[in-house]
Design a protein around this motif. Structure first.
Motif, PDB file in Angstrom:
ATOM      1  N   ILE A 135      19.615  11.510   0.030  1.00 34.24           N
ATOM      2  CA  ILE A 135      18.795  11.129  -1.126  1.00 34.24           C
ATOM      3  C   ILE A 135      17.325  11.289  -0.754  1.00 34.24           C
ATOM      4  N   LYS A 136      16.596  11.975  -1.614  1.00 29.47           N
ATOM      5  CA  LYS A 136      15.190  12.225  -1.341  1.00 29.47           C
ATOM      6  C   LYS A 136      14.358  10.946  -1.510  1.00 29.47           C
ATOM      7  N   THR A 137      13.179  10.930  -0.890  1.00 29.23           N
ATOM      8  CA  THR A 137      12.302   9.758  -0.917  1.00 29.23           C
ATOM      9  C   THR A 137      11.873   9.400  -2.335  1.00 29.23           C
ATOM     10  N   LYS A 138      11.616  10.400  -3.181  1.00 30.99           N
ATOM     11  CA  LYS A 138      11.199  10.126  -4.550  1.00 30.99           C
ATOM     12  C   LYS A 138      12.275   9.359  -5.322  1.00 30.99           C
ATOM     13  N   GLU A 139      13.532   9.716  -5.064  1.00 29.03           N
ATOM     14  CA  GLU A 139      14.623   9.038  -5.753  1.00 29.03           C
ATOM     15  C   GLU A 139      14.765   7.591  -5.279  1.00 29.03           C
ATOM     16  N   LEU A 140      14.562   7.394  -3.967  1.00 28.72           N
ATOM     17  CA  LEU A 140      14.633   6.038  -3.423  1.00 28.72           C
ATOM     18  C   LEU A 140      13.514   5.164  -3.951  1.00 28.72           C
ATOM     19  N   LEU A 141      12.319   5.731  -4.104  1.00 33.56           N
ATOM     20  CA  LEU A 141      11.175   4.978  -4.608  1.00 33.56           C
ATOM     21  C   LEU A 141      11.402   4.509  -6.051  1.00 33.56           C
ATOM     22  N   LYS A 142      12.139   5.300  -6.816  1.00 33.56           N
ATOM     23  CA  LYS A 142      12.415   4.919  -8.212  1.00 33.56           C
ATOM     24  C   LYS A 142      13.275   3.660  -8.264  1.00 33.56           C
ATOM     25  N   GLY A 171       0.822  -1.219   0.000  1.00 32.88           N
ATOM     26  CA  GLY A 171       0.000   0.000   0.000  1.00 32.88           C
ATOM     27  C   GLY A 171       0.846   1.254   0.000  1.00 32.88           C
ATOM     28  N   GLU A 172       1.857   1.288   0.854  1.00 33.42           N
ATOM     29  CA  GLU A 172       2.662   2.509   0.967  1.00 33.42           C
ATOM     30  C   GLU A 172       4.054   2.149   1.455  1.00 33.42           C
ATOM     31  N   VAL A 173       5.055   2.886   0.957  1.00 29.68           N
ATOM     32  CA  VAL A 173       6.450   2.695   1.365  1.00 29.68           C
ATOM     33  C   VAL A 173       6.955   4.000   1.949  1.00 29.68           C
ATOM     34  N   THR A 174       7.458   3.951   3.166  1.00 24.83           N
ATOM     35  CA  THR A 174       7.980   5.164   3.818  1.00 24.83           C
ATOM     36  C   THR A 174       9.450   4.956   4.181  1.00 24.83           C
TER      37      THR A 174
END
Length: 390
Positions: free
Chosen positions: A383-390, A373-376
């Protein structure tokens, strides 16, 4: 008549040969003859200086001259810094051994040694060298069915290696074996050697001869699958040239066919090629142990079809259906489900037998499929969260 030779070196480096010829049939002359021989040997030995037998006796003497033999093809001047033995210096066994060691480390010599002989004013040293020959080029002529690039990397000798005559039979044997795999069993291989200075060029001449054709394919032990159907599954074909790589692959194709037909315990006990050297023909013989037919039943599967589950299980077959194999199958199916989001999957397998063969019942409890559902993230500063999610 038996002869015994003793070779002795005197100060002038001339070879003295003493021949003993005992003849036990002449008993009355035996004692006097032996006495004469012993007297001659004793006279020769005491007349020779001790320096003829041990170079250690030269220690401390002045080196009268240093000579070099066998260095014609080598730049001797470039090696002089390694030769710390000069005319006029004192003889030293330690320095000679050190010099030989340093020269050997250059990797230029297949043989190297030093002679020490007594001269008029001191010791005369002679360096004897046999330089290494290097393979500068390897060419192949007359080759068919195989490219040079398929032969050269597999040869026991390569460009840049040291050359020796002992390598030639090994090269011939390897080339012949490569052509045998291609179906040429009467190939003739010759090698011409061309030397220039320290370089050696090898030319491999191949007369491949006629190819050996596959005359017939025979099967023993097949009852469930006909010979005609088995032949269609093979890459080897009748009246075509024998190829050992293809023949080895045929074994896998037969097993694959039996697995697809439900005979998961099937094995190829033996596969032979029988040759008729006169007619240049071959016969392939496959001995098959089919084993029991295995009927696999799945229960409780809805996400994966029976065909998709079987596909993985057949790839992980075995010679016998036993508990270790069933346990491995359970792990394979569970892993297959977890990859698709079924973390609570449970699989159990059971084996039973009847008149028609073996039955394997695999019961699957898929459980609920889960989704992310969600990754935090926490603690990420660089490193920003958006970059890690990629």
């Amino acid at each position: 008549m038996k002869s015994v030779y003793f070779k002795l070196t005197d100060v002038s480096n001339e070879m003295t040969k003493v021949v003993l010829s005992p003849d036990l049939s002449r008993k009355k002359f035996y004692t006097s003859y032996l006495s004469l021989i012993l007297f001659l040997l004793f006279s020769i030995f005491i007349s020779l200086p001790s320096t003829a037998f041990s170079n250690e006796n030269f220690h401390g003497m002045i080196i009268e001259d240093v000579r070099y033999e066998g260095f014609e093809k080598i730049d001797l001047q470039s090696l002089m810094p390694l030769i710390d033995i000069k005319k006029g210096a004192a003889y030293s066994t330690f320095e000679i051994r050190k010099c030989i060691k340093h020269l050997y480390l250059k990797g230029l010599f297949s043989q190297l040694y030093i002679d020490a002989l007594k001269g008029e004013k001191g010791v005369i040293l002679t360096f004897h060298a046999e330089p290494k020959q290097w393979i500068s080029d390897i060419r192949i002529k007359g080759n068919k069915s195989l490219w040079d690039d398929e032969i050269l990397p597999l040869l026991p000798a390569k460009v840049g290696h040291e050359y020796s005559e002992e390598i030639l039979p090994q090269i011939k044997k390897k080339v012949r074996s490569l052509y045998e795999r291609e179906g040429y069993y009467n190939s003739n291989v010759t090698i011409t050697v061309r030397k220039k200075d320290l370089s050696t060029e090898l030319t491999i001449i191949v007369d491949v001869g006629p190819p050996c054709l596959l005359s017939e394919i025979l099967f023993l032990g097949n009852e469930a699958i006909s010979a005609g159907k088995l032949k269609k599954a093979l890459d080897s074909k009748i009246h075509k040239r024998i190829n050992l790589t293809t023949f080895e692959k045929d074994r896998k194709e037969l097993i694959k066919l039996y697995h697809k037909s439900g005979y998961l315990e099937a094995t190829i006990e033996d596969a032979d090629l029988l040759f008729d050297e006169v007619k240049q023909k071959a016969y392939a013989l496959h001995r098959i142990n089919e084993g029991s037919k295995i009927n696999i039943v799945f229960q409780g599967n809805s996400y994966f079809s029976k065909a998709k589950l079987l596909k993985r299980l057949i790839k992980n077959g075995s010679d016998s259906i036993d508990e270790p194999l069933i346990a491995r199958w359970e792990e394979i199916i569970e892993s297959q489900y977890r990859e698709k989001g079924f973390p609570f999957i449970q699989v159990t397998g059971e084996v039973s037998e009847n008149e028609n063969g073996k039955n394997v019942t695999i019961t699957i409890e898929e459980g609920k499929r889960c989704f992310i559902g969600e990754v935090t993230f926490s603690g990420n500063v660089l490193i920003k969260t958006k970059e890690l999610l990629k």
